[in-house]
Design an enzyme around this catalytic site. Structure first.
Site, PDB file in Angstrom:
ATOM      1  N   GLU A   1       0.831  -1.204   0.000  1.00 45.58           N
ATOM      2  CA  GLU A   1       0.000   0.000   0.000  1.00 45.58           C
ATOM      3  C   GLU A   1       0.868   1.258   0.000  1.00 45.58           C
ATOM      4  OE1 GLU A   1      -4.222  -0.247   0.715  1.00 45.58           O
ATOM      5  OE2 GLU A   1      -2.899  -0.658  -0.977  1.00 45.58           O
TER       6      GLU A   1
ATOM      7  N   THR B   1      -6.036   9.112  -5.113  1.00 49.84           N
ATOM      8  CA  THR B   1      -5.993   9.043  -3.652  1.00 49.84           C
ATOM      9  C   THR B   1      -5.372  10.304  -3.066  1.00 49.84           C
ATOM     10  OG1 THR B   1      -5.814   6.634  -3.736  1.00 49.84           O
ATOM     11  CG2 THR B   1      -5.156   7.694  -1.688  1.00 49.84           C
TER      12      THR B   1
END
Length: 309
Positions: free
Chosen positions: A128, A181
């Site tokens: 991630e 994001t």
């Protein structure tokens, strides 16, 4: 074991009030991955289908995780990985997390199952960090543990698995628009009034209590986000309309999945979920924006082994 094929689920993170702390796993959508032992040491991603993603193990979420695991626990074999992306990256449904969590699980199986779910989550967080810039655990923990997960603490990492009422269903719409994001994080407030913070953490407590006690009304009352959703919803076309129609059709609550653009709704029972599905679908039919729809039970098991030998 020389070969394993797995399904690593898509996930909904935040779940309205639980920003960066809550996640849930889906049953019907995810990645299919294979892991094969080879005589040549090291990690190689040999094929990716379903999305245009790098095969380079240094920047691919799955590759980064697998490399870190073999660095910590060297093996006298190599591993070839294939990934079939079952849904679109950048959807807000934990695409990089599915690959990262799947890699942690698959490599661990070939190593003999030496790592715990918590350790697998820590490895998956590296994937991630490599792809999103932040080592968040909400998506990867949900994929690994299954069901609902609460990231109770990051230092030290502490994951709590939350029970899932049997009739809970997820409906989601993924508009084919891009929400980065970074952009979704940049719009967030840097300071929160104490009154709002109290409301938000009370809702998290209410949601978790409702999940433990099968109290669907409490779940509905708690699926409210007064901090993140108001800031991010402007990035998602027709968000307010989708949420309004979902609630009108009987959804317990609706909100943004991860950083968007996917909008999710939680529902009680199949009949209500189907009504909500149709209601959400109708909101986008005439908007000249392509979209995908999902209706799913919550995956309480997490990553599943499909084949092994």
């Amino acid at each position: 074991m020389n070969y394993i094929k797995i399904f690593s689920p898509a996930t909904v993170a935040n779940v309205s009030c639980g920003f960066d702390a809550l996640g849930l796993a889906l049953e019907t959508v995810g990645d299919t991955m294979t892991f094969t032992k080879t005589d040549v040491e090291g990690i190689k991603i040999t094929q990716i289908t379903g999305a245009d993603l790098p095969l380079d193990t240094q920047i691919n979420a799955a590759g980064v995780v697998a490399l870190a695991m073999l660095e910590k626990h060297p093996a006298d074999f190599g591993i070839d990985i294939t990934i079939h992306k079952g849904y679109t990256p950048g959807s807000g449904l934990g695409s990089s997390a599915a690959s990262a969590a799947g890699a942690a699980f698959g490599v661990n199986q070939l190593l003999g199952g030496i790592y715990s779910p918590l350790e697998l989550t820590q490895f998956a967080m590296l994937g991630e960090e490599a792809t999103c810039g932040t080592p968040i655990a909400d998506n990867v923990s949900a994929a690994i543990y299954g069901g609902f997960t609460l990231v109770r603490s990051y230092e030290p990492l502490s994951i709590v698995k939350i029970p899932v009422p049997a009739d809970l269903r997820v409906v989601a719409i993924h508009p084919q628009v891009e929400v980065k994001t970074k952009d979704a994080r940049d719009v967030l407030p840097t300071e929160i009034p104490l009154k709002d913070a109290v409301t938000q953490w009370a809702n998290v407590g209410g949601l978790i209590s409702g999940l433990h006690t099968n109290d669907y009304q409490l779940i509905a009352d708690s699926l409210i986000d007064i901090i993140v959703e108001p800031a991010r919803k402007t990035l998602i076309p027709h968000f307010d309309l989708v949420k309004k129609e979902a609630l009108k059709a009987g959804a317990l609550g609706a909100g943004i999945s991860g950083s968007g653009p996917t909008i999710f709704a939680l529902c009680k029972g199949d009949a209500t979920a189907e009504n909500v599905y149709k209601a959400i679908q109708n909101t986008y039919q005439d908007k000249q924006i392509d979209f995908n729809m999902i209706l799913s039970k919550i995956n309480t098991k997490g990553i599943k082994i499909l084949e092994q030998h």
